[in-house]
Design an enzyme around this catalytic site. Structure first.
Site, mmCIF file in Angstrom:
data_model
loop_
_atom_site.group_PDB
_atom_site.id
_atom_site.type_symbol
_atom_site.label_atom_id
_atom_site.label_comp_id
_atom_site.label_asym_id
_atom_site.label_seq_id
_atom_site.Cartn_x
_atom_site.Cartn_y
_atom_site.Cartn_z
ATOM 1 C CE LYS B 9 -3.378 2.163 3.143
ATOM 2 N NZ LYS B 9 -2.527 3.198 3.708
ATOM 3 C CE LYS B 14 5.065 0.694 -2.391
ATOM 4 N NZ LYS B 14 4.131 1.455 -1.539
ATOM 5 C CE LYS B 40 5.461 8.521 -3.222
ATOM 6 N NZ LYS B 40 4.980 7.146 -3.425
ATOM 7 C CG ASP B 125 -2.858 -2.169 -5.114
ATOM 8 O OD1 ASP B 125 -2.460 -3.278 -5.497
ATOM 9 O OD2 ASP B 125 -3.893 -1.989 -4.451
#
Lengths: 354, 270
Positions: B9, B14, B40, B125
């Site tokens: 998520k 991560k 990003k 995701d």
């Protein structure tokens, strides 16, 4: 979004909105059509329109310009590419620029409406297509006709200018890609002439934007076929113009067409109908040499309407359909008017006597 | 060459986990390539000491594919870890998934997909086929899910299991679930919950990473925990994860669970 299931005979149904819209917009001869998408989408449509034109005896290079989307535009968005092409095309000062979109443009979510809403100094007419995602060939064509109609001033058939023009009708949604498109139009004109009516606008075939500005001045719209009903409804709402939903199909259909058009335009139809019935009797008399022949109709790829007309001719000429009969061709679309029936019977005669 | 991908998520950690894992793997003397697969573009920032490196997509847009060289897209960060950022379009325009696909094509063209371990850090995701690219044939064979004990985080991890399960059916696919990493938020019984979730989806929890102020301090100092506080217990966690990743042979086709079961599981461990 197109969520309709695939028809079993998919090659005869569906199609692409882009092709449908282009088949109309490229016939506005003083306008340019911009295809917002990869260059291949413009290329194969250009080829199709060009070769179909040649088939109908017209050497026309459709005014199609692609925004040429490639990997970079698909990742980062194609709005800048569209704005750049519109700016460039506007310098040519066309009467209008049509903007059509492809599958990928709707997939990546370009705001085409916003880009088209900017001032380029020429009218920009956005036709919501979105390639195969947007629906079918017919959907694209219908949207193109409605988008153009939406830009036309809403003058009505009862205006002073219209009265000065005399009684006239519009032809809506000619199938520019069909074989014998001009022959079919000529037959409709002959029938209208019998009613002392003339054609105001061919929407859209070989016309200019100026021609289309008279769209609201006809007493009646004649739709090429049933599938154009949404366009007929749109025009009725915008201009108050009633419509009949089909070209004349077969012998009885031609008589019915004359009656419908006469009623729709408020003109007497009896004389024209009597004359047409006499013409039809002469046509059938001219084909008595094939009366009673045993035939086998090739039902594919004919439409149900074409089958109905064929059934009528079987009755009128006492033909005998059967498995052992001579195979006779059935057209994709039903023959238009009495002249269309004559051409069909001529083809049947050639086959039967071969 | 080992190729692993971390999915989970958005905001679950991560990039922090990936960067520290890469740093810990490099400390074992391995040649590491980390690829940030998220518009990003901040996956490798800590490995690059706070520097946002040019993305493959930036270069594609600004100078065209023909002029891109390997040196333009691969940057060397902490302890020799090579860093790549895919990048992507501005939010709301274009197709970021297609950007990931294009990035892989460019990296392959330049022979940049090499090393002892490649770590793919992928956007929150599997939102479309583009973000499944690292799981396609020839790329990451081992997928790690990063999750906390929060229901929505587990929900996202379960969804990714569905993607792995679907992709694993393909004849040439070797994509498998390699384990679940619990990046804890600090809720009670969180480790037990995530371990049970991992078991239910036919996998196991390979590392529990407790919530720690050291992570925030390291990031404020623009470093990975491995570099910032090498001897900390938090660094031990990442080293332990690195060891587990290198030794891991338990690769499975996941069995995602229904939402009702997931919800009941979360309630059970509250």
């Amino acid at each position: 979004m197109n969520l309709r299931p695939l028809q079993s005979n998919s090659c005869r149904h569906g199609g692409c909105t882009l092709t449908g819209a282009l088949s109309a917009t490229t016939h506005v001869r003083d306008a340019v059509t911009v295809v917002h998408g990869p260059k291949g989408c413009a290329h194969h449509n250009f080829s199709l329109l060009h070769t179909t034109g040649l088939d109908n005896g017209e050497l026309i290079l459709p005014e199609i310009i692609s925004t040429g989307l490639a990997e970079t535009e698909i990742i980062f968005g194609g709005e800048e590419a569209l704005a750049g092409v519109l700016t460039s095309v506007a310098r040519q000062d066309p009467a209008a620029v049509f903007v059509l979109t492809t599958c990928i443009v709707d997939t990546i979510g370009d705001d085409v409406q916003e880009v088209c809403g900017r001032d380029y100094g020429v009218p920009i007419i956005r036709v919501p297509t979105a390639g195969f995602l947007g629906g079918t060939f017919q959907d694209g064509m219908n949207r193109a006709l409605c988008a153009i109609a939406a830009t036309v001033p809403s003058r009505r058939a009862d205006s002073a200018a219209s009265r000065a023009m005399g009684p006239c009708v519009n032809i809506i949604g000619e199938k520019n890609l069909e074989f014998e498109v001009e022959e079919n139009y000529a037959e409709v004109c002959r029938l209208l002439d019998g009613l002392d009516l003339r054609v105001n606008v061919r929407c859209i075939r070989n016309c200019t934007l100026q021609d289309l500005s008279r769209l609201g001045m006809a007493r009646l719209n004649i739709l090429r076929d049933e599938e154009l009903r949404p366009v007929g409804d749109f025009l009725k709402e915008r201009f108050g113009t009633p419509y009949v939903i089909s070209y004349p199909a077969g012998l009885e259909g031609t008589i019915g067409f004359l009656q419908s058009v006469a009623d729709g335009c408020g003109v007497p139809g009896e004389g024209a109908i009597d004359r047409e019935e006499e013409i039809q009797r002469e046509i059938l008399a001219g084909f008595q040499d094939i009366a009673g022949s045993e035939i086998l109709m090739e039902s594919s790829p004919g439409s149900p309407e074409a089958l109905l007309v064929a059934g009528e001719l079987v009755r009128r000429l006492a033909l005998k359909p059967g498995a052992g009969g001579i195979r006779v061709p059935l057209p994709i679309s039903p023959p238009v008017g009495s002249a269309g029936v004559r051409r069909l019977l001529h083809r049947w005669r050639c086959t039967i006597h071969a | 060459m080992k190729q692993i991908a971390l999915y989970g998520k958005g905001g679950i950690g991560k990039s922090t986990t990936s960067a520290n894992l890469s740093a810990a793997l490099s400390a074992r003397g391995l040649d590491i390539l980390q690829i940030g697969c998220d518009p990003k573009r901040d996956s490798t920032r800590m490995l690059m000491h706070g520097k946002l490196i040019p993305t493959v997509m930036d270069l594609l847009r600004n100078q065209g594919e023909a002029k891109i060289s390997r040196a333009d897209i691969v940057f060397t960060g902490f302890n020799g870890v090579r860093c790549v950022e895919a990048g992507g379009p501005e939010p709301g325009v274009g197709c970021a998934g297609r950007g990931i696909i294009a990035t892989f094509q460019i990296l392959q063209k330049h022979g940049a997909l090499e090393g002892d371990v490649i770590v793919y850090d992928v956007l929150g995701d599997v939102v479309c086929g583009g973000f499944a690219m690292p799981m396609r044939e020839g790329y990451a064979e081992e997928i790690y899910l990063v999750t906390s004990g929060e229901l929505m985080s587990l929900y996202a991890a379960n969804n990714i299991c569905k993607a792995i399960q679907r992709l694993s059916i393909r004849p040439k696919s070797r994509c498998r679930l390699a384990g679940v990493i619990c990046n804890a938020k600090g809720q009670s019984r969180e480790e037990e919950l995530v371990a049970e979730f991992a078991r239910r989806v036919n996998s196991e929890m390979v590392q529990f990473i407790p919530r720690s102020r050291t992570v925030q301090m390291a990031e404020l100092n623009r470093k990975t925990v491995i570099e910032y506080e090498f001897g900390s217990s938090q660094a031990d966690c990442y080293r332990s994860l690195a060891q587990r990743v290198m030794e891991n042979t338990h690769l499975t086709v996941p069995t995602p669970i229904e939402y009702d079961e997931l919800e009941a599981l979360a309630i059970e461990f509250m």
